[in-house]
Write an enzyme that holds these catalytic residues in place. Structure first.
Site, PDB file in Angstrom:
ATOM      1  N   HIS A  31       0.824  -1.213   0.000  1.00  0.00           N
ATOM      2  CA  HIS A  31       0.000   0.000   0.000  1.00  0.00           C
ATOM      3  C   HIS A  31       0.855   1.258   0.000  1.00  0.00           C
ATOM      4  O   HIS A  31       0.417   2.307  -0.454  1.00  0.00           O
ATOM      5  CB  HIS A  31      -1.020  -0.042   1.135  1.00  0.00           C
ATOM      6  CG  HIS A  31      -2.152  -0.960   0.818  1.00  0.00           C
ATOM      7  ND1 HIS A  31      -2.210  -2.249   1.267  1.00  0.00           N
ATOM      8  CD2 HIS A  31      -3.225  -0.787  -0.003  1.00  0.00           C
ATOM      9  CE1 HIS A  31      -3.293  -2.829   0.771  1.00  0.00           C
ATOM     10  NE2 HIS A  31      -3.926  -1.966  -0.005  1.00  0.00           N
ATOM     11  N   ARG A  63     -10.419   3.743  -1.786  1.00  0.00           N
ATOM     12  CA  ARG A  63      -9.931   3.003  -0.607  1.00  0.00           C
ATOM     13  C   ARG A  63     -10.224   3.846   0.640  1.00  0.00           C
ATOM     14  O   ARG A  63      -9.431   4.701   1.006  1.00  0.00           O
ATOM     15  CB  ARG A  63      -8.421   2.779  -0.714  1.00  0.00           C
ATOM     16  CG  ARG A  63      -8.005   1.774  -1.766  1.00  0.00           C
ATOM     17  CD  ARG A  63      -6.499   1.554  -1.703  1.00  0.00           C
ATOM     18  NE  ARG A  63      -6.081   0.407  -2.465  1.00  0.00           N
ATOM     19  CZ  ARG A  63      -5.647   0.445  -3.725  1.00  0.00           C
ATOM     20  NH1 ARG A  63      -5.573   1.587  -4.350  1.00  0.00           N
ATOM     21  NH2 ARG A  63      -5.276  -0.665  -4.342  1.00  0.00           N
ATOM     22  N   ARG A  79     -15.385   1.483  -1.602  1.00  0.00           N
ATOM     23  CA  ARG A  79     -15.124   0.181  -0.975  1.00  0.00           C
ATOM     24  C   ARG A  79     -15.207   0.332   0.535  1.00  0.00           C
ATOM     25  O   ARG A  79     -14.639   1.270   1.102  1.00  0.00           O
ATOM     26  CB  ARG A  79     -13.733  -0.316  -1.373  1.00  0.00           C
ATOM     27  CG  ARG A  79     -13.402  -1.628  -0.698  1.00  0.00           C
ATOM     28  CD  ARG A  79     -12.078  -2.170  -1.117  1.00  0.00           C
ATOM     29  NE  ARG A  79     -10.985  -1.457  -0.493  1.00  0.00           N
ATOM     30  CZ  ARG A  79      -9.701  -1.719  -0.744  1.00  0.00           C
ATOM     31  NH1 ARG A  79      -9.392  -2.639  -1.642  1.00  0.00           N
ATOM     32  NH2 ARG A  79      -8.754  -1.067  -0.134  1.00  0.00           N
ATOM     33  N   GLU A  85     -10.677 -11.134  -4.925  1.00  0.00           N
ATOM     34  CA  GLU A  85      -9.245 -11.005  -4.643  1.00  0.00           C
ATOM     35  C   GLU A  85      -8.714 -12.176  -3.827  1.00  0.00           C
ATOM     36  O   GLU A  85      -7.552 -12.222  -3.464  1.00  0.00           O
ATOM     37  CB  GLU A  85      -8.942  -9.668  -3.959  1.00  0.00           C
ATOM     38  CG  GLU A  85      -9.803  -9.321  -2.786  1.00  0.00           C
ATOM     39  CD  GLU A  85      -9.498  -7.927  -2.219  1.00  0.00           C
ATOM     40  OE1 GLU A  85      -8.497  -7.309  -2.589  1.00  0.00           O
ATOM     41  OE2 GLU A  85     -10.288  -7.474  -1.370  1.00  0.00           O
ATOM     42  N   ASN A  93      -3.964  -7.252  -6.742  1.00  0.00           N
ATOM     43  CA  ASN A  93      -2.855  -7.101  -5.783  1.00  0.00           C
ATOM     44  C   ASN A  93      -2.908  -8.221  -4.753  1.00  0.00           C
ATOM     45  O   ASN A  93      -1.895  -8.822  -4.402  1.00  0.00           O
ATOM     46  CB  ASN A  93      -2.944  -5.755  -5.063  1.00  0.00           C
ATOM     47  CG  ASN A  93      -2.973  -4.603  -6.035  1.00  0.00           C
ATOM     48  OD1 ASN A  93      -2.558  -4.751  -7.171  1.00  0.00           O
ATOM     49  ND2 ASN A  93      -3.469  -3.459  -5.607  1.00  0.00           N
ATOM     50  N   ASP A  94      -4.118  -8.490  -4.292  1.00  0.00           N
ATOM     51  CA  ASP A  94      -4.272  -9.579  -3.329  1.00  0.00           C
ATOM     52  C   ASP A  94      -4.426 -10.925  -4.024  1.00  0.00           C
ATOM     53  O   ASP A  94      -3.929 -11.934  -3.529  1.00  0.00           O
ATOM     54  CB  ASP A  94      -5.484  -9.317  -2.424  1.00  0.00           C
ATOM     55  CG  ASP A  94      -5.120  -8.342  -1.314  1.00  0.00           C
ATOM     56  OD1 ASP A  94      -4.061  -8.531  -0.700  1.00  0.00           O
ATOM     57  OD2 ASP A  94      -5.880  -7.387  -1.077  1.00  0.00           O
ATOM     58  N   ARG A 105       2.811  -9.649  -0.809  1.00  0.00           N
ATOM     59  CA  ARG A 105       2.916  -8.541  -1.775  1.00  0.00           C
ATOM     60  C   ARG A 105       3.866  -7.450  -1.314  1.00  0.00           C
ATOM     61  O   ARG A 105       4.274  -6.603  -2.104  1.00  0.00           O
ATOM     62  CB  ARG A 105       1.526  -7.954  -2.062  1.00  0.00           C
ATOM     63  CG  ARG A 105       0.861  -7.362  -0.850  1.00  0.00           C
ATOM     64  CD  ARG A 105      -0.620  -7.088  -1.091  1.00  0.00           C
ATOM     65  NE  ARG A 105      -0.883  -5.735  -1.520  1.00  0.00           N
ATOM     66  CZ  ARG A 105      -2.100  -5.219  -1.677  1.00  0.00           C
ATOM     67  NH1 ARG A 105      -3.171  -5.974  -1.469  1.00  0.00           N
ATOM     68  NH2 ARG A 105      -2.264  -3.988  -2.057  1.00  0.00           N
ATOM     69  N   CYS A 110      -9.490  -3.497 -10.271  1.00  0.00           N
ATOM     70  CA  CYS A 110      -8.930  -2.316  -9.630  1.00  0.00           C
ATOM     71  C   CYS A 110      -7.547  -2.588  -9.040  1.00  0.00           C
ATOM     72  O   CYS A 110      -6.974  -1.738  -8.380  1.00  0.00           O
ATOM     73  CB  CYS A 110      -9.885  -1.761  -8.578  1.00  0.00           C
ATOM     74  SG  CYS A 110     -10.324  -2.977  -7.337  1.00  0.00           S
TER      75      CYS A 110
END
Ligand code: PEP
Ligand code: MG
Length: 602
Positions: free
Chosen positions: A195, A303, A339, A438, A461-462, A472, A509
């Site tokens: 992040h 986010r 989200r 995800e 990403n996840d 990650r 996303c």
């Protein structure tokens, strides 16, 4: 002559762009004390912090003493002297007086007074007194540690335009630090989709992570070039290298602007007429202007956790409502996908007692946290629903791993809706609800989940970290973190096919949606929406507008027939290099400007 000239460090490109400037070393928090100015009215608060730190230190020493005494250790007595020091009126009064006079934060004042004491004691002739220096230093460090712990929420400010060099930066450090004077940042550890890297992109600050030794080899004031496209840092470059990068930097800016003005508000439509949506991810409410200026067609992921971070309390319903409403109104009629809170993993809230977990990404995170804390969850749902009356708001649940979670989340949402209706508070009764895909289990059962929601958004990403078992944020295993792994491509295809078979649309996303060579592949797989950092929006649109859907479908089909990620990447490099160069012939852009990914693999 500088100690090292033209030394190149290789890391992981985390946020694009080139920055040139002096290094500012941000040490581990316990050893770094900033000289922060305070206002007159802050003095009592600072003094209270000092008192609290003294009390905590006393308690800590007494506990240590007790446990040593229990073990029969004679060293327990040493701490008597430490406790006495905590009551030293001269030292305490000097701190209080200096603080009032200089109006600087208490940790800085205390560290200065401490230094003075240590110096004075170390020069004493009397052996006994001289030996007390170590005691003073030891107690002093304990007090400072407590002061700095309370002080975590404070914002780091750079005194002049500089490149921040840190061992690590938490998402919360990055989100709360002052952006003034911050040219770029580089870290020893971290991964491409941590992040911290994501925030750098949203702030449009070049960043390189996972450099391993940056904080050991870079000295304060060293001149640095940060190449966020290729993941390189050059220490004290010679004048030729400096000139080359300066030129490159200027040109990149021109080419990005040219692309933007060429595209304007043109839709993301392929040469043969397939229309998709290109939206932007955002982390901070202020980013809404950059979403607009980069011509994104809405927000594909807001986010919201950054509204909760770097503060002492939780954001109220009213505060959240105002933020969501503002964004929805600014972007109307374009959609804003909000989200729900996704904390845990690498994002923590200091105001909530969250357990230290062995595997935080697999633990109490995102929807799991929200379902366990309906009090916090409902406040956010109410705020989102209320904002939906002012624009095109959609709501999305993160980290869904099974259908039961989705049922539970929807049940709470239904309760909140009923409550609002009862009170006659307006909201969009047809608000679209989405699930993030995800977690591999969600992708595999996406046929079942699709029946429960209006859309999916794939969080690669996840998805990559959970599917490939690769953290990650860990640079040591970053070489295994590959969205081109066939397991990922197959899961994406499965999710898109299941969504379409059930009549819902599907977006992405995760950062993969902004990797240009992969954009063509994803387009060919049938993705309906791409959501990436605002700065990537024009490039994605540009690529989409310069290929045919037929071409993209072939690319996807061919890529899926390969036997490994290496083969997929080799294939994409050879095919897309030509294709993108063809697209760029009428612009000042070069491949590097639109796709460092391809450039790097050549
Ligand atoms: C993702 O996992 O791809 C995603 C978009 O969510 P985040 O990066 O916030 O975990
Ligand atoms: Mg995620």
């Amino acid at each position: 002559m500088k100690t090292q000239q033209n030394r190149v460090l290789e890391g992981i490109p985390a946020s694009p762009g080139i920055a040139i400037g002096p290094a500012y070393l941000y040490g581990r928090p316990e050893f770094v004390i900033y000289r922060r100015k305070i206002r007159e009215e802050d003095i009592p608060k600072e003094l209270a912090r000092f008192e609290e730190a003294l009390i905590k230190t006393r308690k800590e020493i007494m506990e240590l003493q007790k446990s040593l005494a229990k073990k029969g250790a004679s060293s327990a007595k040493i701490f008597e002297a430490h406790l006495l020091l905590l009551e030293d009126r001269m030292l305490i009064e000097e701190v209080i007086n200096e603080l009032k006079k200089k109006k600087l934060c208490v940790e800085y004042i205390f560290s200065q007074v401490l230094k003075k004491y240590i110096n004075a004691f170390s020069q004493m002739e009397d052996d006994y007194i001289r030996e007390r220096t170590a005691d003073i230093s030891d107690v002093g460090k304990r007090i400072l540690k407590h002061l700095l712990e309370q002080d975590k929420g404070h914002v780091l400010e750079l005194p002049e335009p500089s490149i921040l060099v840190a061992h690590d930066l938490s998402p919360s450090d990055t989100a709360t630090m002052s952006k003034e004077n911050l040219l770029a940042f580089i870290t020893d550890i971290g991964g491409k989709t941590s992040h911290t890297a994501i925030i750098a992109k949203s702030l449009e600050i070049p960043a390189v992570v996972g450099l391993g030794i940056a904080t050991r080899v870079i000295k304060p004031g060293d001149l640095l070039i940060v190449d966020g496209d290729e993941g390189k840092v050059i220490i004290n470059p010679d004048s030729k290298t400096l000139q080359r990068y300066q030129k490159e930097k200027d040109k990149t800016l021109v080419s990005v602007r040219q692309l933007e003005s060429m595209l304007g508000d043109l839709p993301a439509e392929t040469l043969d007429g397939r229309r998709v949506t290109v939206s932007a991810n955002m982390e901070f409410p202020s980013e809404v202007e950059s979403v607009i200026s980069h011509h994104a067609e809405g927000v594909g992921l807001f986010r919201t956790e950054f509204l909760y971070m770097g503060r002492q309390d939780l954001p109220s319903e009213e505060e959240q409502f105002e933020v969501y409403r503002h964004i929805a109104e600014r972007l109307k009629p374009n959609p804003v996908i909000i989200r729900t809170l996704d904390i845990g993993g690498d994002k923590f809230l200091s105001q909530i007692d969250m357990p230290q977990e062995m595997h935080s990404f697999l633990g109490w995170r995102a929807i799991r946290f929200c379902l366990a804390r309906p009090d916090i969850f409902k406040v956010q749902l109410r705020a989102i629903l209320r904002a939906s009356a002012y624009g095109n708001v959609k709501l999305m649940f993160p980290m869904i791993s099974c259908i039961e979670e989705l049922h539970s989340a929807k049940k709470i949402l239904a309760e909140v809706k009923r409550e609002l209706s009862r009170k006659k508070i307006d909201y969009d009764k047809d608000i679209e609800i989405g699930a993030m895909i995800e977690v591999p289990s969600a992708a595999v059962t996406s046929d079942l989940l699709a029946k429960e929601v209006d859309f999916f958004s794939i969080g690669t990403n996840d998805l990559v970290q959970y599917t490939l078992a690769v953290d990650r944020a860990n640079e040591k295993v970053a070489y295994l973190y590959r969205p081109t792994h066939l397991a990922i491509l197959r899961l994406i295809k499965l999710t898109i096919d299941n969504a379409h078979a059930n009549g819902i649309w599907v977006g992405m996303c995760g950062e993969m949606a902004g990797e240009l060579p992969l954009v063509v592949l994803l387009l060919g797989l049938g993705l309906d929406e791409f959501s990436a950092p605002p700065i990537s929006v024009p490039k994605i649109k540009y690529v989409i507008r310069n290929v045919t859907y037929e071409e993209a479908k072939k690319v996807a089909e061919e890529a899926l027939s390969k036997g490994s990620a290496d083969e997929v990447e080799e294939y994409l490099t050879s095919t897309l290099d030509g294709l993108l160069n063809r697209c760029l012939k009428d612009t000042v852009c070069e491949l590097r400007d639109v796709s460092p990914w391809l450039k790097k693999r050549k």
